[in-house]
Design a protein around this motif. Structure first.
Motif, PDB file in Angstrom:
ATOM      1  N   SER A  56       8.296   2.116   1.456  1.00  0.00           N
ATOM      2  CA  SER A  56       7.108   1.300   1.718  1.00  0.00           C
ATOM      3  C   SER A  56       7.449   0.092   2.572  1.00  0.00           C
ATOM      4  CB  SER A  56       6.498   0.824   0.388  1.00  0.00           C
ATOM      5  OG  SER A  56       7.427   0.019  -0.317  1.00  0.00           O
ATOM      6  N   GLY A  57       6.383  -0.570   3.079  1.00  0.00           N
ATOM      7  CA  GLY A  57       6.548  -1.820   3.805  1.00  0.00           C
ATOM      8  C   GLY A  57       6.576  -1.687   5.304  1.00  0.00           C
ATOM      9  N   ALA A  69       6.165  -6.165   5.281  1.00  0.00           N
ATOM     10  CA  ALA A  69       6.443  -6.677   3.935  1.00  0.00           C
ATOM     11  C   ALA A  69       7.904  -7.084   3.835  1.00  0.00           C
ATOM     12  CB  ALA A  69       6.122  -5.614   2.884  1.00  0.00           C
ATOM     13  N   TYR A  73      15.385  -2.790   4.760  1.00  0.00           N
ATOM     14  CA  TYR A  73      15.040  -1.640   5.591  1.00  0.00           C
ATOM     15  C   TYR A  73      16.305  -1.132   6.279  1.00  0.00           C
ATOM     16  CZ  TYR A  73      10.355  -3.433   4.832  1.00  0.00           C
ATOM     17  OH  TYR A  73       9.193  -3.884   4.247  1.00  0.00           O
ATOM     18  N   ILE A  88       5.976 -10.458   8.993  1.00  0.00           N
ATOM     19  CA  ILE A  88       5.790 -10.731   7.579  1.00  0.00           C
ATOM     20  C   ILE A  88       5.417 -12.197   7.403  1.00  0.00           C
ATOM     21  CG2 ILE A  88       7.380  -8.902   6.897  1.00  0.00           C
ATOM     22  CD1 ILE A  88       9.505 -10.988   6.373  1.00  0.00           C
TER      23      ILE A  88
END
Length: 284
Positions: A56-57, A69, A73, A88
């Protein structure tokens, strides 16, 4: 006797002023700056035609990935025309683990941080990561990037892997705020400045090779007296510069490391104080 006393007081005052001018930047590296480990991460894998995201994000539009977000990563793969955007909240941080990523963007910066509190680029062990931009930027942003790796906020590079940056348009690695380097094998070539932090550039460790058409390391904030500085505490830094090797609008402080310099301009050029340890700079 009065003349001798007066001379002694003058010398003492001069020494005190010199000490005051020597700024202490030893605490600029935070725990986040030095953290080069990670556990769970959203995995982002590039190909020439698409991006796969596991977690996610982040979201992909073709070969453009936008991270929206905070979090960790992991980026890998190869793409001949792609981009990573980070947007973000200004109070949040993101760690981008570069784990074997080759990314070219033909029309803009391949990595552009539009907003964040701070973003770290962690160079994963035993990986080679390469970023290349085009000679002209045509992608439309409200505020255009001016470096191959560009951030409008604080940017940190750490880890033990390899990072290669080819800045064909302007600067190699550039930030509007602070640029920190805590480790890695880093090679930057740029038509203008290799490393540019508007507020500051600080280097603690790393094997760094810089080739610049203009200045190799530059900090140019003239508005804040506590910014516009360059601080180097360590690292093996090899510089070839078309102008100055190091340029700062405020202070330059070098307490350690080894710098090998070939520059058309000055090895160190600053409007503020210069506090440079003996023997750390070789060449001109």
């Amino acid at each position: 006797m009065k003349k001798l006393l007066s001379l002694a007081l003058s010398l003492l005052l001069a020494c005190s002023l010199c000490t005051a001018l020597a700024a202490d930047y030893s605490d600029v590296f935070t725990n986040f700056d030095l953290r080069d480990s990670w556990t769970a991460a959203t995995e982002i894998t590039f190909t020439d035609t698409a991006v796969t995201i596991n977690g996610s994000g982040a979201a992909a539009d073709g070969t453009v990935v936008t991270i929206t977000a905070p979090g960790v990563y992991k980026l890998q793969g190869s793409c001949a025309d792609g981009q990573v955007l980070v947007e973000i909240d200004k109070a949040e941080k993101a760690q981008l683990v570069l784990a074997g990523l080759t990314l070219t963007c033909q029309s803009s910066a391949p990595l552009y941080v539009l907003s964040a509190d701070k973003v770290s680029l962690t160079l994963a062990p035993d990986t080679v990561n390469t970023f290349t931009d085009g000679k002209a930027y045509t992608a439309a942003f409200e505020k255009q990037p001016n470096a191959c790796i560009c951030s409008r906020d604080d940017l940190v590079i750490n880890g033990t892997g390899t990072l290669n940056v080819q800045g064909n348009f302007n600067n190699g690695i550039g930030t509007k705020n602070d640029l920190r380097i805590a480790g890695g094998v880093i090679t930057v070539s740029a038509v203008k400045n290799a490393l540019k932090g508007n507020d500051s550039v600080a280097i603690q460790n790393g094997a760094i090779t810089l080739t610049a058409g203009k200045d190799a390391i530059k900090a140019d904030n003239e508005d804040k007296p506590d910014k516009g500085y360059v601080y180097i505490a360590g690292g093996d830094i090899r510089i070839t510069a078309g102008d100055d090797a190091i340029q700062a609008t405020q202070d330059v402080t070098i307490t350690g490391g080894a710098l090998t310099v070939t520059a058309t301009g000055k090895a160190v050029n600053s409007k503020g104080s210069q506090d440079i340890a003996s023997g750390v700079i070789n060449g001109k």
